[in-house]
Scaffold this active site. Structure first.
Site, PDB file in Angstrom:
ATOM      1  N   HIS A 113       0.841  -1.201   0.000  1.00  0.00           N
ATOM      2  CA  HIS A 113       0.000   0.000   0.000  1.00  0.00           C
ATOM      3  C   HIS A 113       0.876   1.251   0.000  1.00  0.00           C
ATOM      4  CE1 HIS A 113       1.151  -0.388   4.197  1.00  0.00           C
ATOM      5  NE2 HIS A 113       0.902   0.925   4.327  1.00  0.00           N
ATOM      6  N   ASP A 115       0.709   5.256   1.814  1.00  0.00           N
ATOM      7  CA  ASP A 115       0.000   5.903   2.924  1.00  0.00           C
ATOM      8  C   ASP A 115      -0.841   7.069   2.391  1.00  0.00           C
ATOM      9  OD1 ASP A 115       1.194   4.099   4.604  1.00  0.00           O
ATOM     10  OD2 ASP A 115       2.742   5.478   5.319  1.00  0.00           O
ATOM     11  N   HIS A 134       4.786   0.164   0.067  1.00  0.00           N
ATOM     12  CA  HIS A 134       5.489  -0.666   1.045  1.00  0.00           C
ATOM     13  C   HIS A 134       4.562  -1.760   1.565  1.00  0.00           C
ATOM     14  CE1 HIS A 134       3.722   2.847   3.022  1.00  0.00           C
ATOM     15  NE2 HIS A 134       3.597   2.132   4.118  1.00  0.00           N
ATOM     16  N   ARG A 142       6.055  -8.999  16.016  1.00  0.00           N
ATOM     17  CA  ARG A 142       6.677  -7.719  15.622  1.00  0.00           C
ATOM     18  C   ARG A 142       5.749  -6.557  15.978  1.00  0.00           C
ATOM     19  NH1 ARG A 142       6.322  -4.313  11.051  1.00  0.00           N
ATOM     20  NH2 ARG A 142       8.262  -3.227  10.634  1.00  0.00           N
TER      21      ARG A 142
END
Ligand SMILES: O=C(O)CCC(=O)C(=O)O
Ligand SMILES: [Fe+2]
Length: 184
Positions: free
Chosen positions: A61, A63, A117, A127
């Protein structure tokens, strides 16, 4: 967390000021346009995944903001696209990651790119990451700069609504291509 938010806010404004000047605009633009109630912090948790090659932590995607300030822990998994290849963003405890968002790409007429990203999952380790999103008010109009603006004017509210509509109807975000100028 409050500290992270306020430090990120200050950093985002000063970076945006520099970037505004670099793209030939008034440096005060972001102070005037961005308001606290649209900027937000997102805390991401990625549980271990037994099938990392089949499941994304976060789908590819871009941002939907002006600028993102991201902190990732030491696990790794963030990747960005460069020259049509996915590149791993190596964790560095002393560094923040700054992403240009879609709105800055449009506003700078493509001089700055909103990089695609994604996050890969890890088979054994959990994570975490934290992201601060610098956003304008919903009625702020994003005016693309330059003699040949690549995008038509649109408000952040309109952009957001279109993204939500596309995700609901198509299952994915179309984003800026929806706002390409058709006057040429
Ligand atoms: O977790 C990460 O490293 C990336 C998070 C991200 O891209 C997002 O929240 O938009
Ligand atoms: Fe992101």
């Amino acid at each position: 967390m409050e500290n992270f938010a306020s430090e990120s806010e200050a950093l985002a404004y000063s970076l945006a000021e520099v970037l505004a000047e670099k793209s030939g605009r008034k440096s005060s633009f972001f102070k005037k346009t961005c308001v606290r109630n649209t900027c937000y912090l997102r805390m991401n948790r990625y549980p271990p995944c037994p099938k990392p090659s089949e499941v994304y932590g976060l789908m590819p995607h871009t941002d939907s903001d002006f600028l993102t300030i991201l902190y990732q822990d030491q696990v790794g998994g963030l990747q960005l696209i460069k020259d049509n290849r996915w590149i791993a963003v190596k964790p560095n405890p002393r560094a923040l990651i700054i992403n240009i968002g879609d709105l800055f790409q449009a506003w700078s007429n493509g001089m700055y790119k909103s990089v695609e990203h994604r996050v890969m999952t890890n088979p054994t380790v959990e994570r975490f990451s934290t992201a601060y999103f610098l956003c304008p008010s919903y009625d702020a109009v994003i005016e693309c700069s330059g003699d040949c603006p690549a995008y038509r004017n649109f408000s952040f509210g309109e952009f957001r609504q279109q993204v939500q509509e596309d995700v609901k109807k198509l299952g994915y975000k179309v984003g800026l291509p929806r706002f390409i100028n058709d006057i040429y």
